[in-house]
Write an enzyme that holds these catalytic residues in place. Structure first.
Site, PDB file in Angstrom:
ATOM      1  CG  ASP A  45      -0.279  -0.183   2.524  1.00 13.59           C
ATOM      2  OD1 ASP A  45       0.943  -0.728   2.554  1.00 13.59           O
ATOM      3  OD2 ASP A  45      -0.720   0.429   3.609  1.00 13.59           O
ATOM      4  NE  ARG A  89      -0.493   4.001   6.605  1.00 13.29           N
ATOM      5  CZ  ARG A  89      -1.225   4.480   5.830  1.00 13.29           C
ATOM      6  NH1 ARG A  89      -1.399   5.913   5.564  1.00 13.29           N
ATOM      7  NH2 ARG A  89      -2.440   3.731   5.209  1.00 13.29           N
ATOM      8  CG  ASP A  90       2.868   2.063  11.656  1.00 13.01           C
ATOM      9  OD1 ASP A  90       2.041   2.505  10.892  1.00 13.01           O
ATOM     10  OD2 ASP A  90       2.363   1.835  13.043  1.00 13.01           O
ATOM     11  CD  GLU A  91      -1.422  -0.012   6.687  1.00 13.61           C
ATOM     12  OE1 GLU A  91      -2.678  -0.407   6.647  1.00 13.61           O
ATOM     13  OE2 GLU A  91      -1.207   1.298   7.037  1.00 13.61           O
ATOM     14  CG  ASP A 110      -4.222  -0.449  -1.353  1.00 15.79           C
ATOM     15  OD1 ASP A 110      -5.153  -1.119  -0.721  1.00 15.79           O
ATOM     16  OD2 ASP A 110      -3.684   0.311  -1.074  1.00 15.79           O
ATOM     17  CD1 TRP A 167      -8.218  -4.511   0.659  1.00 16.87           C
ATOM     18  CD2 TRP A 167     -10.318  -3.535  -0.057  1.00 16.87           C
ATOM     19  NE1 TRP A 167      -8.145  -3.114   0.993  1.00 16.87           N
ATOM     20  CE2 TRP A 167      -9.274  -2.517   0.229  1.00 16.87           C
ATOM     21  CE3 TRP A 167     -11.509  -3.074  -0.377  1.00 16.87           C
ATOM     22  CZ2 TRP A 167      -9.767  -1.154   0.504  1.00 16.87           C
ATOM     23  CZ3 TRP A 167     -11.645  -1.885  -0.411  1.00 16.87           C
ATOM     24  CH2 TRP A 167     -10.958  -0.606  -0.033  1.00 16.87           C
ATOM     25  CD  GLU A 207      -3.477   6.442   2.774  1.00 20.82           C
ATOM     26  OE1 GLU A 207      -2.729   7.233   3.755  1.00 20.82           O
ATOM     27  OE2 GLU A 207      -3.966   5.148   3.369  1.00 20.82           O
ATOM     28  CG  HIS A 222      -1.580   4.582  -0.442  1.00 20.09           C
ATOM     29  ND1 HIS A 222      -0.988   4.764   0.798  1.00 20.09           N
ATOM     30  CD2 HIS A 222      -2.628   3.762   0.105  1.00 20.09           C
ATOM     31  CE1 HIS A 222      -1.275   3.792   1.746  1.00 20.09           C
ATOM     32  NE2 HIS A 222      -2.577   3.312   1.163  1.00 20.09           N
TER      33      HIS A 222
HETATM   34  C1  BGC Z   1      -3.838   0.667   3.738  1.00 19.22           C
HETATM   35  C2  BGC Z   1      -4.670   0.679   2.329  1.00 19.22           C
HETATM   36  C3  BGC Z   1      -5.641  -0.297   2.551  1.00 19.22           C
HETATM   37  C4  BGC Z   1      -6.605  -0.084   3.809  1.00 19.22           C
HETATM   38  C5  BGC Z   1      -7.914  -0.639   4.046  1.00 19.22           C
HETATM   39  C6  BGC Z   1      -4.960   1.294   4.828  1.00 19.22           C
HETATM   40  O1  BGC Z   1      -4.423   1.527   6.210  1.00 19.22           O
HETATM   41  O2  BGC Z   1      -3.044   1.697   3.750  1.00 19.22           O
HETATM   42  O3  BGC Z   1      -4.382   1.252   1.575  1.00 19.22           O
HETATM   43  O4  BGC Z   1      -6.286  -0.853   1.566  1.00 19.22           O
HETATM   44  O5  BGC Z   1      -5.868   0.277   4.802  1.00 19.22           O
HETATM   45  O6  BGC Z   1      -8.799  -0.187   3.918  1.00 19.22           O
END
Ligand code: BGC
Length: 805
Positions: A375, A379-381, A388, A444, A656, A677
């Site tokens: 995504d 960040r912490d992801e 996405d 998703w 994003e 994003h």
């Molecule tokens: C992510 C997304 C993801 C979404 C889900 C976010 O935190 O960065 O791009 O699809 O959460 O809703």
């Protein structure tokens, strides 16, 4: 090869392939790592591992097969093996673990040799996920390495990881994908990976139980350094740090060069951010818990150059503190890293803002296609969010060759799919969960069906559909069960049209689309694509079953969400976009619904309100239903919300949110405000198809037959597009001149194309300066409304259309 005139081509260069280690008993190497310690679950220095061995005679060939739990860098005789980064890559580690194969023939030498590796936490046991967990796959790092030497005289020999290896902590004191790396150059072991190093003080390794995952060879190109970026400005910030602006938001790190003069033990800190605050300091609130900070501790021996090993950052700006002397333009070099996917698409128009948008989309893709489609990179992801990837897949396949990249990820999707058929939110899925926890949401999870189908259309690879079929079908069956007998999917958590404009925003009421409408629409669409897939695979029973399911859901959708006057759901742009794109309306209502959509766009002064799920379809449905002009106006809208608004605010990647930086230059909510994003970049496929004019014929996938139908609009005067297809370069370039429209087309050998000349009459069209009927290569011409449709075989053509005065 011979062409149509029987001319013979030159010979192609020879290519070769070899098989890897196909069976588990091809591996005799053991899994080894540092002996367990009390702190196995905490970040710890990256261990070095090594073993010396002898080469006895002239070597014909040598291969090194390597994998690890955690990340590895391999060395032979002091040299880094290969240029791949983040090996062994990120897969569904519980099920599939990749190994790499390196040709190391030239790295070996007669007599003494050494094979070595360093391990990092990476995705395996570093911090991962937005809850701050670590050790999501396991606690202990491990290496498996097998060197196979084939001597000139036919002898073979294996040097494998086993109890004879030695280990010691290295200079990487801590490394973390979110947190960054700390490296103490004073702790380097000079010559540690070379043959004659004295490792007698090192500890013996422990041999670990093998993990349960199957070892697989990669099908995706590896991650590599893909570009270097140089600072455009270097300025002191109010905080005192020196801020380097690399001019472009991207993923990677900074190479630090210190020219000397620093005492041993001096610590230099590099912090990374995507944007600056108003005062000129780094803005890091949107990184949440990811500190993205590298620390380098000088050994104090003249010039020192450092790059981190097991971390990456999403950034444009680097703030450096602790430098022993004044910085210069070589102090910091940006190193962009990405899965090394070949560029396939090119799109350049006469509008510089659109060109920047296109570049931002590609940078977004390069930044986030790092072994997994993530995504965001900052960040912490940084997780493989399915939604996405799903919305962006077709655009992705225009820009870069994503065939292998997506095939790998889809194999992980199938591996991590729940027994119920439910698909996790993120792939690979380190979050755990079950069928509904962190899983099973419409738009998703539909990645399971939409992406394989999109890849099939783009690359014509039927085998991919064959491999994914069980996964595709399992998802549709799961969604059907969730929808219940009425076939309206109501209950449960949904992301919906994520990040659509909010109804609570007083300037944009009525932008929220019901999650039941969205979930039901995606069930219909996935059933439809599954039916088509079954047809391609010759599974006629399933083809009938899922075509019937599609029609039944379509009817249910109609009953539940469509009024007799063509109003769909909450009358939102996304409701119309999905209903029209997925063919959910009866023919009689299609134009009415399309007009309602157009009205909504106009009522909002030519602005969109769509989120992740509606955005990819919005312009397609407008241009397909007679509103192409409006689609162009939306695309070229510069005020918020629009695609070009971020471009006018200086964006160099996709944001994003439509308003990551608001018109008053304040930032959106830092909890969810990535500047890298790619989801809204899904408009790219419309740009390639409509402005560039390049599209495929689903009946002859892989561009065996293509459609060239460029459409001028919004004042554009020219566009050039090309795509490297499996057959060769497909190209379309047009320009508007005062009295004519000129279109140059190249169609690769062994393919054909349908060229659609818009706003033309066949007697007003010429090819190569001759009437269409006189031109070689043209197979048929017909008039369709105000379009001329020309069937052509392979070759290059130049069409001119006389413009009406
Ligand atoms: C992510 C997304 C993801 C979404 C889900 C976010 O935190 O960065 O791009 O699809 O959460 O809703």
């Amino acid at each position: 090869m011979w062409d149509t005139r029987a001319r013979t081509s030159a010979w192609s260069p020879s290519a070769y392939w070899e098989t890897g280690l196909l069976r588990s008993d091809d591996w005799t190497a053991r899994w080894i790592g540092p002996a367990p310690s009390g702190s196995d679950s905490l970040a710890s220095p990256s261990p070095l591992l090594r073993r010396a061995f002898r080469v006895r005679g002239p070597v014909r060939s040598a291969r090194l097969y390597v994998t690890s739990l955690g990340l590895y860098e391999a060395y032979l005789n002091g040299q880094r093996v290969g240029d791949q980064l983040f090996t062994p890559g990120w897969t569904s580690y519980h099920h599939r673990l990749q190994y790499q194969t390196y040709d190391v023939t030239t790295l070996l030498q007669p007599g003494e040799n050494a094979v070595a590796a360093v391990l990092g936490d990476g995705w395996y046991r570093g911090r991962l996920g937005f809850f701050g967990q670590r050790n999501l796959y396991g606690q202990r790092l491990a290496l498996r390495a097998q060197l196979e030497i084939r001597y000139q005289d036919g002898r073979t020999e294996r040097v494998v990881s086993d109890a004879d290896w030695k280990t010691t902590p290295g200079p990487v004191l801590a490394s973390d994908i979110y947190g960054g790396e700390t490296y103490d150059a004073r702790l380097e072991h000079r010559g540690w990976a070379a043959p004659r190093y004295d490792d007698s003080a090192w500890a013996p390794v422990a041999v670990l139980e093998p993990p349960s995952a199957s070892l697989v060879a990669p099908v995706s190109p590896p991650v590599r350094r893909v570009r270097e970026l140089h600072p455009v400005t270097i300025r002191p910030a109010p905080s005192g740090a020196m801020v380097f602006d690399l001019g472009q938001n991207f993923t990677g790190w900074a190479r630090l060069r210190v020219r000397g003069g620093g005492a041993a033990g001096t610590s230099i800190t590099l912090r990374y951010a995507e944007v600056l605050d108003r005062a000129g300091d780094l803005y890091t609130a949107n990184l949440r818990a990811a500190s993205q900070t590298d620390r380098y501790i000088l050994k104090g021996e003249g010039e020192e150059v450092y790059e981190p090993h097991f971390t990456f950052h999403g950034f444009r700006y680097v703030a450096v503190t602790g430098l022993p002397g004044p910085p210069d333009s070589a102090t910091i070099t940006g190193i962009a890293v990405s899965s090394d996917l070949a560029q396939t698409g090119l799109l350049v128009t006469s509008d510089s803002l659109l060109n920047r948008l296109q570049q931002n989309i590609v940078w977004g893709q390069r930044s986030n296609f790092l072994d997994v489609p993530t995504d965001c990179p900052q960040r912490d992801e940084r997780l493989g969010w399915t939604g996405d990837a799903q919305v962006f897949a077709r655009t992705a396949a225009f820009n870069l060759d994503v065939a292998g990249f997506m095939a790998k990820w889809l194999a992980d999707l199938a591996s991590d799919q729940d027994k119920s058929g439910s698909v996790p939110w993120v792939i690979p899925n380190p979050l755990g969960g079950d069928s509904t926890r962190f899983a099973g949401t419409a738009g998703w999870a539909d990645a399971a069906v939409i992406i394989p189908w999109t890849m099939y259309l783009t690359y014509g690879d039927r085998l991919l559909l064959e491999r994914q079929y069980a996964s595709m079908r399992a998802w549709v069956e799961y969604a059907r069960r969730r929808a219940g007998p009425a076939l309206i999917w109501k209950p449960g958590w949904q992301f919906g049209d994520w990040l659509a404009l909010h109804t609570d925003d007083p300037s944009y009421p009525g932008a929220t689309t019901g999650t039941d409408l969205i979930a039901t629409a995606f069930l219909a669409h996935s059933a439809d694509l599954l039916a088509r897939t079954a047809t391609v695979l010759g599974r006629t029973g399933d083809a009938g079953t899922y075509a019937a399911l599609f029609h039944a859901v379509r009817e249910a959708f109609h009953r539940e969400f469509v009024s007799s006057t063509g109003r769909v759901g909450e009358n939102t742009q996304t409701a119309y976009a999905l209903a029209l794109a997925f063919d959910l309306l009866p023919d009689s209502l299609t134009p009415i619904a399309a007009d309602r959509l157009a009205q909504d766009v106009r009522a909002r002064d030519t602005h969109l309100t769509t989120g992740f799920l509606g955005t990819p379809y919005l312009l397609h449905v407008l241009s397909r239903t007679g509103h192409a002009g409006l689609a162009f106006d939306l695309l070229t809208q510069r005020s918020y919300p629009s695609w070009l608004y971020p471009v006018t605010m200086g964006a160099t990647t996709m944001w994003e949110r439509w308003d990551g930086i608001r018109p008053d230059s304040s930032f959106q909510n830092p909890e969810m405000n990535s500047f890298n994003h790619y989801a809204f970049g899904a408009v790219g496929d419309w740009m390639y198809q409509t402005i560039g004019g390049i599209d495929l014929d689903p009946a002859a996938p892989g561009y065996r037959r293509s459609r060239i139908a460029p459409r001028p609009g919004a004042g554009l005067t020219s566009a050039t597009a090309s795509l490297e297809t499996r057959y060769g370069t497909l190209a379309s370039a047009w320009r508007l001149e005062r009295a004519r429209f000129v279109l140059d087309v190249t169609v690769p050998a062994n393919t054909s194309a349908e060229v659609i000349l818009w706003d033309a009459r066949s007697d007003g069209v010429q090819e190569g300066g001759r009437p269409l009927t006189a031109s070689a290569g043209i197979r048929a011409v017909r008039q369709r409304g105000n379009e001329v449709v020309v069937e052509v075989g392979s070759g290059s053509y130049s069409f001119t259309v006389a413009r009406r005065p």
